[in-house]
Design a protein around this motif. Structure first.
Motif, PDB file in Angstrom:
ATOM      1  N   TYR A 162       0.909  -1.324   0.021  1.00  0.00           N
ATOM      2  CA  TYR A 162       0.027   0.160   0.069  1.00  0.00           C
ATOM      3  C   TYR A 162       0.722   1.199   0.114  1.00  0.00           C
ATOM      4  O   TYR A 162       1.427   1.517   0.906  1.00  0.00           O
ATOM      5  N   ASP A 163       0.840   1.811  -1.088  1.00  0.00           N
ATOM      6  CA  ASP A 163       1.826   3.168  -1.536  1.00  0.00           C
ATOM      7  C   ASP A 163       1.045   4.512  -0.732  1.00  0.00           C
ATOM      8  O   ASP A 163       0.133   5.025  -1.661  1.00  0.00           O
ATOM      9  N   ALA A 164       1.158   5.035   0.165  1.00  0.00           N
ATOM     10  CA  ALA A 164       0.397   6.172   0.655  1.00  0.00           C
ATOM     11  C   ALA A 164       0.474   7.436  -0.287  1.00  0.00           C
ATOM     12  O   ALA A 164      -0.346   7.971  -0.427  1.00  0.00           O
ATOM     13  N   ASP A 165       1.700   7.545  -0.651  1.00  0.00           N
ATOM     14  CA  ASP A 165       1.927   8.849  -1.869  1.00  0.00           C
ATOM     15  C   ASP A 165       1.302   8.416  -2.816  1.00  0.00           C
ATOM     16  O   ASP A 165       0.367   9.644  -3.291  1.00  0.00           O
ATOM     17  N   HIS A 207      -7.005  12.545   5.836  1.00  0.00           N
ATOM     18  CA  HIS A 207      -6.754  11.284   6.588  1.00  0.00           C
ATOM     19  C   HIS A 207      -7.970  10.231   6.661  1.00  0.00           C
ATOM     20  O   HIS A 207      -7.738   8.809   6.297  1.00  0.00           O
ATOM     21  N   PRO A 208      -9.203  10.797   6.680  1.00  0.00           N
ATOM     22  CA  PRO A 208     -10.401   9.664   6.682  1.00  0.00           C
ATOM     23  C   PRO A 208     -10.260   9.011   5.318  1.00  0.00           C
ATOM     24  O   PRO A 208     -10.783   7.859   5.371  1.00  0.00           O
ATOM     25  N   LEU A 209     -10.153   9.820   4.389  1.00  0.00           N
ATOM     26  CA  LEU A 209     -10.160   9.024   2.905  1.00  0.00           C
ATOM     27  C   LEU A 209      -9.107   8.054   2.731  1.00  0.00           C
ATOM     28  O   LEU A 209      -9.202   6.886   2.281  1.00  0.00           O
ATOM     29  N   MET A 210      -7.988   8.233   3.196  1.00  0.00           N
ATOM     30  CA  MET A 210      -6.871   7.410   3.270  1.00  0.00           C
ATOM     31  C   MET A 210      -7.208   6.201   4.130  1.00  0.00           C
ATOM     32  O   MET A 210      -6.824   5.081   3.662  1.00  0.00           O
ATOM     33  N   VAL A 211      -7.496   6.309   5.067  1.00  0.00           N
ATOM     34  CA  VAL A 211      -8.252   5.230   6.312  1.00  0.00           C
ATOM     35  C   VAL A 211      -8.968   4.142   5.410  1.00  0.00           C
ATOM     36  O   VAL A 211      -8.912   3.153   5.564  1.00  0.00           O
ATOM     37  N   ASP A 212      -9.991   4.807   4.813  1.00  0.00           N
ATOM     38  CA  ASP A 212     -10.979   3.982   4.017  1.00  0.00           C
ATOM     39  C   ASP A 212     -10.378   3.049   3.070  1.00  0.00           C
ATOM     40  O   ASP A 212     -10.470   1.875   2.715  1.00  0.00           O
ATOM     41  N   ARG A 213      -9.150   3.800   2.129  1.00  0.00           N
ATOM     42  CA  ARG A 213      -8.353   3.332   1.229  1.00  0.00           C
ATOM     43  C   ARG A 213      -7.754   2.183   1.719  1.00  0.00           C
ATOM     44  O   ARG A 213      -7.347   1.143   1.380  1.00  0.00           O
ATOM     45  N   ARG A 214      -7.050   2.344   2.854  1.00  0.00           N
ATOM     46  CA  ARG A 214      -6.070   1.314   3.445  1.00  0.00           C
ATOM     47  C   ARG A 214      -6.894   0.197   3.777  1.00  0.00           C
ATOM     48  O   ARG A 214      -6.402  -1.081   3.746  1.00  0.00           O
ATOM     49  N   ARG A 215      -8.138   0.466   4.658  1.00  0.00           N
ATOM     50  CA  ARG A 215      -8.953  -0.927   4.940  1.00  0.00           C
ATOM     51  C   ARG A 215      -9.173  -1.513   3.818  1.00  0.00           C
ATOM     52  O   ARG A 215      -9.362  -2.857   4.150  1.00  0.00           O
ATOM     53  N   ALA A 216      -9.861  -1.057   2.731  1.00  0.00           N
ATOM     54  CA  ALA A 216      -9.979  -1.870   1.439  1.00  0.00           C
ATOM     55  C   ALA A 216      -8.925  -2.626   0.842  1.00  0.00           C
ATOM     56  O   ALA A 216      -9.038  -3.713   0.542  1.00  0.00           O
ATOM     57  N   ALA A 231      -2.959 -13.507   1.344  1.00  0.00           N
ATOM     58  CA  ALA A 231      -1.642 -13.065   1.392  1.00  0.00           C
ATOM     59  C   ALA A 231      -1.186 -13.416   2.768  1.00  0.00           C
ATOM     60  O   ALA A 231      -2.161 -13.137   3.799  1.00  0.00           O
ATOM     61  N   ASP A 232       0.001 -13.649   3.039  1.00  0.00           N
ATOM     62  CA  ASP A 232       0.494 -13.930   4.391  1.00  0.00           C
ATOM     63  C   ASP A 232       1.130 -12.766   5.151  1.00  0.00           C
ATOM     64  O   ASP A 232       0.983 -12.306   6.383  1.00  0.00           O
ATOM     65  N   LEU A 233       1.569 -11.731   4.203  1.00  0.00           N
ATOM     66  CA  LEU A 233       2.345 -10.591   4.608  1.00  0.00           C
ATOM     67  C   LEU A 233       1.773  -9.487   3.444  1.00  0.00           C
ATOM     68  O   LEU A 233       1.880  -9.645   2.496  1.00  0.00           O
ATOM     69  N   VAL A 234       1.758  -8.290   4.427  1.00  0.00           N
ATOM     70  CA  VAL A 234       1.544  -7.146   3.277  1.00  0.00           C
ATOM     71  C   VAL A 234       2.314  -6.144   4.030  1.00  0.00           C
ATOM     72  O   VAL A 234       2.830  -6.014   5.073  1.00  0.00           O
ATOM     73  N   VAL A 235       2.435  -4.987   3.226  1.00  0.00           N
ATOM     74  CA  VAL A 235       3.142  -3.676   3.570  1.00  0.00           C
ATOM     75  C   VAL A 235       2.232  -2.605   3.441  1.00  0.00           C
ATOM     76  O   VAL A 235       1.875  -2.324   2.196  1.00  0.00           O
ATOM     77  N   LEU A 236       2.358  -1.640   4.549  1.00  0.00           N
ATOM     78  CA  LEU A 236       1.923  -0.460   4.408  1.00  0.00           C
ATOM     79  C   LEU A 236       2.880   0.611   4.518  1.00  0.00           C
ATOM     80  O   LEU A 236       3.542   0.761   5.564  1.00  0.00           O
ATOM     81  N   ASP A 237       3.034   1.427   3.469  1.00  0.00           N
ATOM     82  CA  ASP A 237       3.915   2.567   3.323  1.00  0.00           C
ATOM     83  C   ASP A 237       3.358   3.567   4.373  1.00  0.00           C
ATOM     84  O   ASP A 237       2.261   4.115   3.467  1.00  0.00           O
ATOM     85  N   THR A 268       2.070   9.602  13.932  1.00  0.00           N
ATOM     86  CA  THR A 268       0.723   9.278  14.183  1.00  0.00           C
ATOM     87  C   THR A 268       0.201   8.220  14.919  1.00  0.00           C
ATOM     88  O   THR A 268      -1.159   7.987  14.909  1.00  0.00           O
ATOM     89  N   GLY A 269       1.103   7.527  15.559  1.00  0.00           N
ATOM     90  CA  GLY A 269       0.904   6.404  16.433  1.00  0.00           C
ATOM     91  C   GLY A 269       0.179   5.228  15.668  1.00  0.00           C
ATOM     92  O   GLY A 269      -0.280   4.134  16.360  1.00  0.00           O
ATOM     93  N   GLY A 270       0.481   5.341  14.335  1.00  0.00           N
ATOM     94  CA  GLY A 270       0.398   4.226  13.506  1.00  0.00           C
ATOM     95  C   GLY A 270       0.950   2.828  13.780  1.00  0.00           C
ATOM     96  O   GLY A 270       0.604   1.620  13.174  1.00  0.00           O
ATOM     97  N   GLU A 271       2.136   2.875  14.475  1.00  0.00           N
ATOM     98  CA  GLU A 271       2.767   1.419  14.734  1.00  0.00           C
ATOM     99  C   GLU A 271       1.789   0.687  15.708  1.00  0.00           C
ATOM    100  O   GLU A 271       2.196  -0.714  15.453  1.00  0.00           O
ATOM    101  N   LYS A 272       0.924   1.149  16.325  1.00  0.00           N
ATOM    102  CA  LYS A 272       0.107   0.365  16.988  1.00  0.00           C
ATOM    103  C   LYS A 272      -0.954  -0.423  16.299  1.00  0.00           C
ATOM    104  O   LYS A 272      -1.304  -1.317  16.675  1.00  0.00           O
ATOM    105  N   ALA A 273      -1.102  -0.183  15.091  1.00  0.00           N
ATOM    106  CA  ALA A 273      -1.987  -0.777  14.017  1.00  0.00           C
ATOM    107  C   ALA A 273      -1.219  -1.845  13.208  1.00  0.00           C
ATOM    108  O   ALA A 273      -1.884  -2.507  12.085  1.00  0.00           O
TER     109      ALA A 273
END
Length: 203
Positions: free
Chosen positions: A29-32, A86-95, A105-111, A118-123
């Motif tokens: 998942y490429d955030a940029d 951010h809310p739009l990005m969250v929706d795309r990341r969940r999808a 998939a057994d492993l995925v990568v979130l960029d 942003t505390g994202g390491e908890k997720a």
């Protein structure tokens, strides 16, 4: 399915490293890229961003060169932009995660560029930090079109220092040694995480 959070400060080689994970067959998942899609003609962010910052769209898309100066040095403006994006990005990341899991998939990568900020390491299940010496970072960033030392410093000020990111990482990829060394490290990380998953399954 285990989720890897990939992060790193500007100019560290995060995009190249993300591509290496993709080359190894992992869904990424490429955030940029997602932000670009949101800002492109027809993107979900175009209308609300133009409403919040009149004059920053051109030909039906957000003009990032026009938007940047409006938010970079203005915390309130940046917060307003983040509240839209951010809310739009969250929706795309969940999808993306739903689709990857459905595909087995057994492993995925979130960029996630601001993972720690942003505390994202908890997720995520593990964190990979992409790093390089500060002189290498600086030369890479200042070689970018339109970049200035002042703009570089302003961006750095919003990011957790590289040394802190490395300390908090589960894995570090140093991109200053060349692409082959970085690619080998990516392979080692994938093998390690898959080995841990097998051990846990045997449990």
């Amino acid at each position: 399915m285990k989720v890897i959070g990939l992060t790193g400060s500007i100019g560290m080689g995060k995009s190249a490293t993300l591509a290496m994970f993709a080359e190894a067959g992992l869904p990424v998942y490429d955030a940029d890229a997602q932000v670009h899609a949101l800002y492109a003609r027809g993107g979900e962010a175009v209308a609300p961003v133009e409403a919040a910052f009149p004059g920053v769209t051109k030909d039906g898309a957000v003009d990032r060169q026009a938007l940047g100066p409006r938010v970079l040095s203005d915390p309130a403006a940046l917060a307003k932009l983040e509240a839209i994006v951010h809310p739009l990005m969250v929706d795309r990341r969940r999808a993306f995660l739903r689709e990857a899991e459905a595909g087995g998939a057994d492993l995925v990568v979130l960029d996630i560029p601001l993972l720690f900020e942003t505390g994202g390491e908890k997720a995520v299940d593990s964190v990979v930090v992409v790093s390089a010496p500060s002189d290498v970072q600086r030369s890479r960033v200042l070689a970018r079109p339109g970049m200035t030392p002042e703009k570089f410093e302003a961006i750095l000020a919003k990011q957790l220092p590289d040394a802190d990111k490395r300390t908090r990482a589960d894995f570090v990829v140093d991109t200053s040694q060349g692409l082959d060394v970085a690619r080998q490290r990516v392979g080692e990380i994938i093998a390690t995480l898959r080995g841990k998953a097998r051990d846990a399954a045997r449990g």
